[in-house]
Each structure stands twice: as C-alpha cells, then as structure tokens.
Design a protein around this motif. Sequence first.
Motif, PDB file in Angstrom:
ATOM      1  N   PHE A   6      42.833 -34.539 -21.678  1.00 47.01           N
ATOM      2  CA  PHE A   6      42.265 -35.159 -22.712  1.00 47.01           C
ATOM      3  C   PHE A   6      42.583 -36.590 -23.040  1.00 47.01           C
ATOM      4  CE2 PHE A   6      42.708 -30.499 -23.693  1.00 47.01           C
ATOM      5  CZ  PHE A   6      41.368 -30.212 -23.884  1.00 47.01           C
ATOM      6  N   ASN A   7      41.618 -37.483 -22.882  1.00 44.59           N
ATOM      7  CA  ASN A   7      41.701 -38.855 -23.098  1.00 44.59           C
ATOM      8  C   ASN A   7      41.560 -39.031 -24.768  1.00 44.59           C
ATOM      9  OD1 ASN A   7      42.647 -39.298 -20.439  1.00 44.59           O
ATOM     10  ND2 ASN A   7      40.401 -39.681 -19.872  1.00 44.59           N
ATOM     11  N   ARG A  39      56.637 -29.737 -28.620  1.00 41.77           N
ATOM     12  CA  ARG A  39      57.271 -31.109 -28.213  1.00 41.77           C
ATOM     13  C   ARG A  39      55.871 -32.037 -27.673  1.00 41.77           C
ATOM     14  NH1 ARG A  39      61.994 -32.193 -24.373  1.00 41.77           N
ATOM     15  NH2 ARG A  39      60.785 -31.462 -23.039  1.00 41.77           N
ATOM     16  N   MET A  40      55.678 -33.180 -28.232  1.00 41.70           N
ATOM     17  CA  MET A  40      54.785 -33.976 -27.847  1.00 41.70           C
ATOM     18  C   MET A  40      55.500 -35.501 -27.374  1.00 41.70           C
ATOM     19  SD  MET A  40      51.388 -35.496 -29.544  1.00 41.70           S
ATOM     20  CE  MET A  40      49.903 -35.968 -28.311  1.00 41.70           C
ATOM     21  N   MET A  41      55.347 -35.737 -26.132  1.00 44.37           N
ATOM     22  CA  MET A  41      55.888 -36.927 -25.683  1.00 44.37           C
ATOM     23  C   MET A  41      54.825 -38.190 -24.984  1.00 44.37           C
ATOM     24  SD  MET A  41      59.236 -36.114 -25.502  1.00 44.37           S
ATOM     25  CE  MET A  41      60.347 -35.084 -25.139  1.00 44.37           C
ATOM     26  N   PHE A  42      55.128 -39.236 -25.302  1.00 43.20           N
ATOM     27  CA  PHE A  42      54.170 -40.491 -24.994  1.00 43.20           C
ATOM     28  C   PHE A  42      54.983 -41.509 -24.074  1.00 43.20           C
ATOM     29  CE2 PHE A  42      52.566 -39.120 -28.859  1.00 43.20           C
ATOM     30  CZ  PHE A  42      51.147 -39.362 -28.879  1.00 43.20           C
ATOM     31  N   ARG A  43      54.623 -41.527 -22.465  1.00 43.29           N
ATOM     32  CA  ARG A  43      55.258 -42.276 -21.616  1.00 43.29           C
ATOM     33  C   ARG A  43      54.589 -43.172 -21.258  1.00 43.29           C
ATOM     34  NH1 ARG A  43      60.335 -40.172 -20.476  1.00 43.29           N
ATOM     35  NH2 ARG A  43      60.724 -37.772 -21.211  1.00 43.29           N
ATOM     36  N   ASP A  44      55.036 -44.401 -20.783  1.00 45.25           N
ATOM     37  CA  ASP A  44      54.335 -45.413 -20.179  1.00 45.25           C
ATOM     38  C   ASP A  44      54.168 -44.893 -18.761  1.00 45.25           C
ATOM     39  OD1 ASP A  44      56.453 -46.316 -18.795  1.00 45.25           O
ATOM     40  OD2 ASP A  44      56.791 -48.444 -19.883  1.00 45.25           O
ATOM     41  N   GLU A  45      53.232 -46.083 -18.091  1.00 44.91           N
ATOM     42  CA  GLU A  45      53.098 -45.832 -16.528  1.00 44.91           C
ATOM     43  C   GLU A  45      54.335 -45.612 -15.586  1.00 44.91           C
ATOM     44  OE1 GLU A  45      50.045 -47.658 -13.364  1.00 44.91           O
ATOM     45  OE2 GLU A  45      50.844 -48.911 -14.673  1.00 44.91           O
ATOM     46  N   ASP A  46      55.547 -46.167 -16.013  1.00 48.13           N
ATOM     47  CA  ASP A  46      56.798 -46.181 -15.260  1.00 48.13           C
ATOM     48  C   ASP A  46      57.429 -44.949 -15.725  1.00 48.13           C
ATOM     49  OD1 ASP A  46      56.189 -48.634 -14.104  1.00 48.13           O
ATOM     50  OD2 ASP A  46      57.083 -49.709 -15.608  1.00 48.13           O
ATOM     51  N   GLY A  47      56.687 -44.025 -16.689  1.00 43.04           N
ATOM     52  CA  GLY A  47      57.708 -42.878 -17.221  1.00 43.04           C
ATOM     53  C   GLY A  47      58.790 -43.018 -18.314  1.00 43.04           C
ATOM     54  N   THR A  48      58.831 -44.331 -18.826  1.00 45.07           N
ATOM     55  CA  THR A  48      59.733 -44.911 -19.785  1.00 45.07           C
ATOM     56  C   THR A  48      59.027 -43.893 -21.146  1.00 45.07           C
ATOM     57  OG1 THR A  48      60.116 -46.863 -18.991  1.00 45.07           O
ATOM     58  CG2 THR A  48      60.370 -46.538 -21.330  1.00 45.07           C
ATOM     59  N   LEU A  49      59.742 -43.283 -22.097  1.00 48.45           N
ATOM     60  CA  LEU A  49      59.605 -42.761 -22.982  1.00 48.45           C
ATOM     61  C   LEU A  49      59.365 -43.731 -24.347  1.00 48.45           C
ATOM     62  CD1 LEU A  49      59.319 -40.030 -24.599  1.00 48.45           C
ATOM     63  CD2 LEU A  49      61.590 -40.204 -24.946  1.00 48.45           C
ATOM     64  N   VAL A  83      48.262 -48.314 -21.937  1.00 50.64           N
ATOM     65  CA  VAL A  83      47.811 -46.799 -21.674  1.00 50.64           C
ATOM     66  C   VAL A  83      49.088 -46.084 -21.895  1.00 50.64           C
ATOM     67  CG1 VAL A  83      46.840 -45.181 -20.168  1.00 50.64           C
ATOM     68  CG2 VAL A  83      45.742 -47.337 -20.298  1.00 50.64           C
ATOM     69  N   TRP A  84      49.160 -44.974 -22.538  1.00 43.47           N
ATOM     70  CA  TRP A  84      50.048 -44.188 -22.734  1.00 43.47           C
ATOM     71  C   TRP A  84      49.885 -42.590 -22.146  1.00 43.47           C
ATOM     72  CZ3 TRP A  84      55.110 -45.707 -23.656  1.00 43.47           C
ATOM     73  CH2 TRP A  84      55.243 -46.949 -24.301  1.00 43.47           C
ATOM     74  N   TYR A  85      50.795 -41.950 -21.492  1.00 42.26           N
ATOM     75  CA  TYR A  85      50.409 -40.669 -20.826  1.00 42.26           C
ATOM     76  C   TYR A  85      51.235 -39.871 -21.893  1.00 42.26           C
ATOM     77  CZ  TYR A  85      48.892 -43.045 -16.851  1.00 42.26           C
ATOM     78  OH  TYR A  85      48.098 -44.048 -16.048  1.00 42.26           O
ATOM     79  N   TRP A  86      50.416 -38.786 -22.430  1.00 42.89           N
ATOM     80  CA  TRP A  86      51.239 -38.015 -23.282  1.00 42.89           C
ATOM     81  C   TRP A  86      50.802 -36.234 -22.701  1.00 42.89           C
ATOM     82  CZ3 TRP A  86      47.986 -34.089 -25.369  1.00 42.89           C
ATOM     83  CH2 TRP A  86      46.739 -34.223 -25.401  1.00 42.89           C
ATOM     84  N   THR A 104      45.699 -39.041 -21.837  1.00 44.83           N
ATOM     85  CA  THR A 104      46.185 -40.741 -22.091  1.00 44.83           C
ATOM     86  C   THR A 104      45.743 -41.035 -23.389  1.00 44.83           C
ATOM     87  OG1 THR A 104      44.046 -41.308 -21.202  1.00 44.83           O
ATOM     88  CG2 THR A 104      45.854 -41.174 -19.753  1.00 44.83           C
ATOM     89  N   LEU A 105      46.387 -42.177 -24.103  1.00 46.28           N
ATOM     90  CA  LEU A 105      46.079 -42.726 -25.313  1.00 46.28           C
ATOM     91  C   LEU A 105      46.284 -44.020 -24.996  1.00 46.28           C
ATOM     92  CD1 LEU A 105      45.468 -42.697 -28.200  1.00 46.28           C
ATOM     93  CD2 LEU A 105      47.961 -42.509 -28.643  1.00 46.28           C
ATOM     94  N   GLU A 106      45.109 -44.771 -25.101  1.00 48.46           N
ATOM     95  CA  GLU A 106      45.160 -46.405 -25.093  1.00 48.46           C
ATOM     96  C   GLU A 106      45.491 -46.919 -26.676  1.00 48.46           C
ATOM     97  OE1 GLU A 106      42.564 -50.209 -23.536  1.00 48.46           O
ATOM     98  OE2 GLU A 106      41.617 -48.158 -24.001  1.00 48.46           O
ATOM     99  N   ILE A 107      46.493 -47.828 -26.585  1.00 47.21           N
ATOM    100  CA  ILE A 107      46.656 -48.747 -27.681  1.00 47.21           C
ATOM    101  C   ILE A 107      46.192 -50.102 -27.400  1.00 47.21           C
ATOM    102  CG2 ILE A 107      48.453 -49.576 -29.252  1.00 47.21           C
ATOM    103  CD1 ILE A 107      48.120 -46.465 -29.118  1.00 47.21           C
ATOM    104  N   ILE A 108      45.178 -50.283 -28.447  1.00 44.21           N
ATOM    105  CA  ILE A 108      44.597 -51.567 -28.169  1.00 44.21           C
ATOM    106  C   ILE A 108      45.277 -52.815 -28.953  1.00 44.21           C
ATOM    107  CG2 ILE A 108      42.093 -52.952 -28.598  1.00 44.21           C
ATOM    108  CD1 ILE A 108      41.196 -49.964 -28.535  1.00 44.21           C
TER     109      ILE A 108
END
Length: 114
Positions: A6-7, A39-49, A83-86, A104-108
């Motif tokens: 889900f985006n 648990r819900m995690m948000f990570r960037d493209e590099d996998g950084t939490l 863009v964050w991957y969750w 994904t979740l995009e922060i604008i």
Amino acid sequence: MKPGKFNLTPVVYGDTWNGLSCVYSSTGNTFDSDLASVRMMFRDEDGTLGLSLSSTSGIVINNANTYDFTVSPITPMTLEVGVWYWSIETTSASGTIKTYLAGTLEIIKDATRT
C-alpha cells in the motif's frame, strides 16, 4: 493471507499524519493464536530507520482475537522529506511472526512554513 502493498497518501513535513486502523479478521482469516504485539517501521531507501512504532508505543491493540489494532496519528510528522518504506509486523501469542502490510509513504516539502 498474502501480504498487501500500500502506498499511503503523501504527508507534508510537519503536518499531522492520520495513522491507520487495521482489522484482519474481516478478511475471513483465522489465526493460530491471539495477537501479542505489533511493530511498524519506516526506513529510507538505504534501509536507515527513520521511525519505529510498536504496541508499547504508538500502536494500540484494540482486540487481540480479531487482530484489530490502530496506529496512532503522529503530530507533527517529522520524517525527512522523501519516500519512506514501511511495514507492519504482527507477532501472535504463540510466536508466529507475519508481515501483512507494507508500502511507501512520501513526505512532501512544506512550502508554507519556514
């Protein structure tokens, strides 16, 4: 149950993110035992939490038998622009771990605040 991708609706940096509400039993699934944790995690493209929520902080289990839980709103949303991957991971009382939701979740960037 097959995992769903889900985006989420984009959020402007600093605004309130409305959170999520999930009930898995409404899809006709049966579970080996009650829901013990989420648990819900948000990570960037590099996998950084960037953000971690759990059923001890930020997620409420409403009904363990039906896997009904709510991810609380976040005010303000402080994830960096991009863009964050969750994913949301559940753990049953018997120890079964499943990821049913991801996306994904995009922060604008906010053009109205300085």
